[in-house]
Design a protein around this motif. Sequence first.
Motif: not given
Length: 688
Positions: A17-22, A24-30
């Motif tokens: 599931a994608a995070p509920s927040w925006t 940029t540029p993407f959500n990394p592993p850490s």
Amino acid sequence: MRSQLFATAVYALHALAAPSWTTTPFNPPSIPLAVRSPYLSAWLGQGQGTALNGAWSTFWAGQTAAWTGFVKVDGESYSFLGAPAVPESFLQATQKSFEFTSTQSIFVLSAGPVDVTVTFLSPIETDLVKLSTPLSYMDVSVASTDGASHSVEVYSDISAEWLSGSDNWNVQWATTTTDILSHAIQLTSPAVYEEIDDQTQYGTVYYSILNSGKVTYQIGQDILVRGGFLNNSALDNKVDPNFRAVSDSWPVFGLAKNLGSVSSTPASVLFSVGHIRDPVVEYILPGNVKQARSSYFWSKYSTAAELISFFLNDYSSALATANTLDAKVQSDAAKISPDYPGIVALSIRQSIGANELTISKTASGKWNTSDVMLFMKEISSDGNLNTVDVMFPASPIFLYLLPELGQYVLEPLFRYQASGLYPNKWSIHDMGAHYPKGLGHPDGLDEAMPVVQCGNMLIMSLAFARKTGDNSQLIRYHALLDQWTQYLISDSLIPANQLSTDDFAGTLANQTNLAIKGIVGIRAMAEISQILGNNATAANYSAIAGDYVTKWQVYSASTTGAHLTLAYGESATWGLSYNLFGDVLLGFNLFPASVYEEQTAWYKTVFNQYGVPLDTRHTYTKSDWSIWTSAIVTDTTVRDQFITSLKGYISNGLNTVPFSDLFDTITGQVVGFQARPVVGGHLALLVI
């Protein structure tokens, strides 16, 4: 020990599931928070998405490094950082967005009628004093979102867990209240040069703020200090006199500032966190003399307080420099692929943060700024010091950011081997088995990768000398470079059974890719010889390299498909021919265009979802070698596929550790390693 170790397998059991927040540029592993040295390395593991106030930050290896933040708005308390548990009630600020750049991680959270923007900045500087400063910023900015003004107080603390790899060790502390308000935390019985679970066991952790009015502080038990702020909107300016173990009533080090009435014009408070040791590295000299080396910044600042004061007051300049670098990286990388800037940005702090820039003292006790050495920790794999086959894949970051650093990281290895303290005829594997002890290997029993190490040292030496225009290292260590070339002449065309850089895959004889490394190394020595005026030697080495290429083409060909083999005579095998990058980087054109074209066509046929396997023995691959391979293919579509598949891996939500360079190309899950400096190799496309 309180620990936050995430198993990637747990996440694989759930639908992503994608995070509920925006993001940029993407959500990394850490997410890197404060990453400036092997021991100042705080991260926020993500998986499918963890808000800034959804978990504790951790040391790169997973141990908790508790970092807490509250904001009070018109008397209502909100948590914006960490996962504190206190009897007092508070609300959770709602994360709205997250963005990362090469130097910054920026979170925006909503706390009732205000937005809280939290910027973590770990500067990457070209000024050597600033570059060597083991401090990082957290800027907390608050602005009204409803058109009205609101009274705002901000609180933050760190725990003693930042100091040690064991919660059982006793700590002591003190608070400075001059132009800065600074908590200093030390072990009661430090162990110089020692580690527990990769955390250092000596030095001082500092948590600081400018003492500019309406600032309060407190040291004490976690629930009492945090509860005091929640109840009173300020701290009591008291220091707990009971020194104790890290886990004994969990002492924390709190700072708070009253921002007053805040409108839509942001008001902010700046914190700094740091880990300062002296000395930082032990280095062996002839006669078995052990030299204590210190951080470069001591050449300008005589006390930690002076350094911290400058650092806090320099924030606007540091931010401007960071923004300039961030924009340059974004622009340069975007010219190659829209998926490339994020990979590069996520790699830079991690790679640079594994290094420490050092100087020595003269006989009279003065700082010797002409004796500069850079020491790199092989984070998470072996913990070695200046591992040649880790420095080599990381080298593009030095070539791109500050090539002098490349010469500084080679210098300890050169100087040690030139002293005669190392007995083998090939280049050493590392400067020491356990960071930060650079004691070499006088018995010659370091991990043997003869062709890899000799080739790496020759290629890096030439590349850094070209980029800096400084040939002094080539002149000074010419005899060593020539010695290693002789070894390559004897063992690189048909390599004996040995390890390559990818030692986790085991030994193998007649490695096609390893032979490439050796041949490029010989050709590098031809140019080095020419630079030094030895034209006959240069012509000889150049001829040998050319002859080896002709023979190598016969040995490496497959009879069952149009591709290079993994090992001579094993036609069904293949792998990433990443060592061709040296030929491209140095512009030798040693290997014919047909080799590059053939490999490009082959890679098109063997992509899995998350990339091309390292070789036919496994489905895993290496991210650094994947980008190096993308830099040698002749088709931009294939190049971009390498980049896009790597971006897919680091944004798939399956992993929670700092950028791992070893992962499975089918499952997209980490196989091993994390937070390693080799991710500096992801800048390879920026330096050709």
